[in-house]
Design a protein around this motif. Structure first.
Motif, mmCIF file in Angstrom:
data_model
loop_
_atom_site.group_PDB
_atom_site.id
_atom_site.type_symbol
_atom_site.label_atom_id
_atom_site.label_comp_id
_atom_site.label_asym_id
_atom_site.label_seq_id
_atom_site.Cartn_x
_atom_site.Cartn_y
_atom_site.Cartn_z
ATOM 1 N N GLU A 9 0.815 -1.211 0.000
ATOM 2 C CA GLU A 9 0.000 0.000 0.000
ATOM 3 C C GLU A 9 0.855 1.271 0.000
ATOM 4 N N GLU A 10 1.909 1.301 0.781
ATOM 5 C CA GLU A 10 2.765 2.488 0.813
ATOM 6 C C GLU A 10 3.412 2.730 -0.546
ATOM 7 N N LEU A 11 3.823 1.653 -1.212
ATOM 8 C CA LEU A 11 4.418 1.764 -2.537
ATOM 9 C C LEU A 11 3.431 2.368 -3.527
ATOM 10 N N VAL A 12 2.217 1.831 -3.577
ATOM 11 C CA VAL A 12 1.202 2.304 -4.527
ATOM 12 C C VAL A 12 0.788 3.737 -4.207
ATOM 13 N N ARG A 13 0.716 4.065 -2.934
ATOM 14 C CA ARG A 13 0.404 5.443 -2.560
ATOM 15 C C ARG A 13 1.505 6.383 -3.052
ATOM 16 N N GLY A 14 2.741 5.917 -2.993
ATOM 17 C CA GLY A 14 3.853 6.718 -3.479
ATOM 18 C C GLY A 14 3.800 6.973 -4.977
ATOM 19 N N PHE A 15 3.135 6.083 -5.718
ATOM 20 C CA PHE A 15 2.961 6.303 -7.159
ATOM 21 C C PHE A 15 1.975 7.431 -7.438
ATOM 22 N N GLY A 16 1.160 7.770 -6.431
ATOM 23 C CA GLY A 16 0.224 8.879 -6.598
ATOM 24 C C GLY A 16 -1.235 8.492 -6.639
ATOM 25 N N ALA A 17 -1.568 7.213 -6.411
ATOM 26 C CA ALA A 17 -2.969 6.802 -6.448
ATOM 27 C C ALA A 17 -3.791 7.614 -5.456
ATOM 28 N N ASP A 18 -4.952 8.079 -5.908
ATOM 29 C CA ASP A 18 -5.823 8.892 -5.050
ATOM 30 C C ASP A 18 -6.540 8.041 -4.018
ATOM 31 N N ILE A 19 -6.958 6.852 -4.421
ATOM 32 C CA ILE A 19 -7.691 5.944 -3.543
ATOM 33 C C ILE A 19 -7.088 4.553 -3.719
ATOM 34 N N ILE A 20 -6.910 3.842 -2.608
ATOM 35 C CA ILE A 20 -6.384 2.480 -2.662
ATOM 36 C C ILE A 20 -7.369 1.546 -1.988
ATOM 37 N N VAL A 21 -7.696 0.451 -2.659
ATOM 38 C CA VAL A 21 -8.558 -0.576 -2.081
ATOM 39 C C VAL A 21 -7.763 -1.871 -1.990
ATOM 40 N N ARG A 22 -8.228 -2.778 -1.129
ATOM 41 C CA ARG A 22 -7.506 -4.030 -0.956
ATOM 42 C C ARG A 22 -7.700 -4.914 -2.183
ATOM 43 N N ASP B 111 11.011 8.829 -25.854
ATOM 44 C CA ASP B 111 11.781 9.962 -25.357
ATOM 45 C C ASP B 111 10.991 10.762 -24.323
ATOM 46 N N ALA B 112 9.663 10.785 -24.469
ATOM 47 C CA ALA B 112 8.846 11.444 -23.444
ATOM 48 C C ALA B 112 8.967 10.713 -22.108
ATOM 49 N N LEU B 113 9.058 9.376 -22.156
ATOM 50 C CA LEU B 113 9.277 8.613 -20.931
ATOM 51 C C LEU B 113 10.629 8.959 -20.315
ATOM 52 N N ARG B 114 11.642 9.112 -21.172
ATOM 53 C CA ARG B 114 12.971 9.535 -20.677
ATOM 54 C C ARG B 114 12.861 10.831 -19.904
ATOM 55 N N GLN B 115 12.174 11.798 -20.492
ATOM 56 C CA GLN B 115 12.048 13.102 -19.847
ATOM 57 C C GLN B 115 11.287 12.991 -18.533
ATOM 58 N N GLN B 116 10.217 12.177 -18.508
ATOM 59 C CA GLN B 116 9.448 12.041 -17.277
ATOM 60 C C GLN B 116 10.235 11.317 -16.184
ATOM 61 N N ALA B 117 11.123 10.412 -16.600
ATOM 62 C CA ALA B 117 11.998 9.778 -15.611
ATOM 63 C C ALA B 117 12.966 10.800 -15.032
ATOM 64 N N GLU B 118 13.493 11.667 -15.875
ATOM 65 C CA GLU B 118 14.409 12.710 -15.403
ATOM 66 C C GLU B 118 13.708 13.678 -14.464
ATOM 67 N N GLU B 119 12.430 13.923 -14.708
ATOM 68 C CA GLU B 119 11.663 14.863 -13.892
ATOM 69 C C GLU B 119 11.135 14.231 -12.606
ATOM 70 N N GLY B 120 11.295 12.923 -12.470
ATOM 71 C CA GLY B 120 10.802 12.250 -11.285
ATOM 72 C C GLY B 120 9.352 11.824 -11.360
ATOM 73 N N VAL B 121 8.725 12.000 -12.529
ATOM 74 C CA VAL B 121 7.347 11.549 -12.708
ATOM 75 C C VAL B 121 7.291 10.027 -12.673
ATOM 76 N N LEU B 122 8.285 9.376 -13.263
ATOM 77 C CA LEU B 122 8.370 7.921 -13.302
ATOM 78 C C LEU B 122 9.516 7.450 -12.422
ATOM 79 N N SER B 123 9.263 6.415 -11.652
ATOM 80 C CA SER B 123 10.301 5.853 -10.794
ATOM 81 C C SER B 123 10.863 4.590 -11.435
ATOM 82 N N LEU B 124 12.175 4.440 -11.379
ATOM 83 C CA LEU B 124 12.851 3.284 -11.955
ATOM 84 C C LEU B 124 13.241 2.363 -10.801
#
Length: 316
Positions: A187-200, A272-285
């Motif tokens: 749950e903490e991991l998924v919340r860190g991705f930005g999910a607004d609501i988490i269900v089991r 390349d857009a994914l590259r940029q979003q990874a650099e910006e911290g939008v995507l976690s590797l």
């Protein structure tokens, strides 16, 4: 003397334990192509089917060796004559591979269309860069097919996985409201991705989605392949992105969008857009573990065992 390179593949089918290192003649880049000296190759669930012979069509004679792998990262060491690209010899890059017999990502040198390769995200290692292309492009394609507008609601199953996690992160960047499933431990991991609501996660997860959106969500990205069991979460005439080529059952005029990354493997703009979003911290590797290339069998067996969070990556 013929120059050779190392590949990791199978010369007979039977599962991951049949993977071994093979020396083959090195390929050279032609027009429209670049060659990558591979330092890292990610291990994906689809890779595990190749040693089983699952990609050989019925009646087709096997043409060994077969090499798995859909993501690579490394350094450009050859550019085909007349290739239109901003890439240069020595550039650190990542690329997407569509495996075809011996042409898979588990190899120390690979020739790819220039459109399938872009710069690695700045500040990342080869291992980290190799974790992005296939799952990132698959997630991007799923969202593009769904075509939701900012403010609409997307449900995501398998949100802790590589595909599901990228869907959540990209969806939030697109301005969507995201409801996702998760185990208690994730749950903490998924919340860190930005999910607004988490269900089991688990049985009757569709009912838990409906508890928050009584009329149903606008769309579903079914990363955990729950299929019919989760369709009731989606409103009438809603949209469903599926993986593993499931085309749905046509109920309630739901629109089904099977997602196959082969449709985006030459989409350098998206990569390349994914590259940029990874650099910006939008995507976690996220990296779970690395293995030497010669231990590819153990890497696949770890993935088959389940419960992996982050990517398993081979190093060459």
């Amino acid at each position: 003397m013929t120059e050779t390179t190392r590949i990791v593949g199978v010369t007979e089918f039977g599962g991951a334990e049949k993977l071994h290192v093979i020396e083959v003649p090195i390929d050279h880049a032609g027009p429209g192509e670049v060659r990558v000296a591979v330092h890292a190759a990610a291990v994906n669930p689809t890779d595990t089917y190749i040693p089983l012979g699952a990609r050989v069509r019925p009646g087709q004679e096997p043409n060994f060796p077969y090499v798995p792998g859909m993501d690579v990262a490394g350094v450009i060491d050859e550019i085909g004559e007349g290739t239109d690209t901003d890439l240069k010899i020595g550039d650190r890059v990542m690329g997407i591979v569509v495996p075809n017999e011996a042409h898979g990502g588990y190899r120390a040198s690979i020739v790819l269309p220039a459109e399938s390769v872009t710069h690695a995200p700045a500040g990342t290692s080869h291992v980290e860069a190799a974790s992005l292309p296939m799952n990132g492009l698959t997630a991007r394609l799923a969202l593009d097919l769904l075509g939701l507008q900012p403010g609409q609601v997307l449900a995501v199953t398998g949100a802790a996985g590589a595909f599901g996690g990228y869907v959540v992160q990209l969806a939030k960047a697109d301005g969507l409201t995201v409801i996702a499933d998760s185990s208690e431990s994730d749950e903490e991991l998924v919340r860190g991705f930005g999910a607004d609501i988490i269900v089991r996660r688990g049985e009757n997860v569709a009912d838990r989605f409906r508890e928050h959106f009584a009329d149903g969500v606008d769309a579903l990205a079914d990363g955990s392949v729950q299929g019919e069991q989760v369709l009731s979460a989606v409103k009438d005439d809603g949209k469903v992105a599926t993986v593993r080529f499931w085309k749905g059952n046509g109920e309630r005029q739901l629109q089904f969008f099977p997602v196959g990354v082969a449709n985006y493997w030459k989409n350098r703009e998206a990569l390349d857009a994914l590259r940029q979003q990874a650099e910006e911290g939008v995507l976690s590797l996220r990296i779970a573990k690395t293995f030497p290339a010669e231990d590819a069998a153990a890497a696949q067996q770890m993935l088959i065992g389940g419960g992996v969070r982050g990517r398993i990556v081979l190093e060459f």
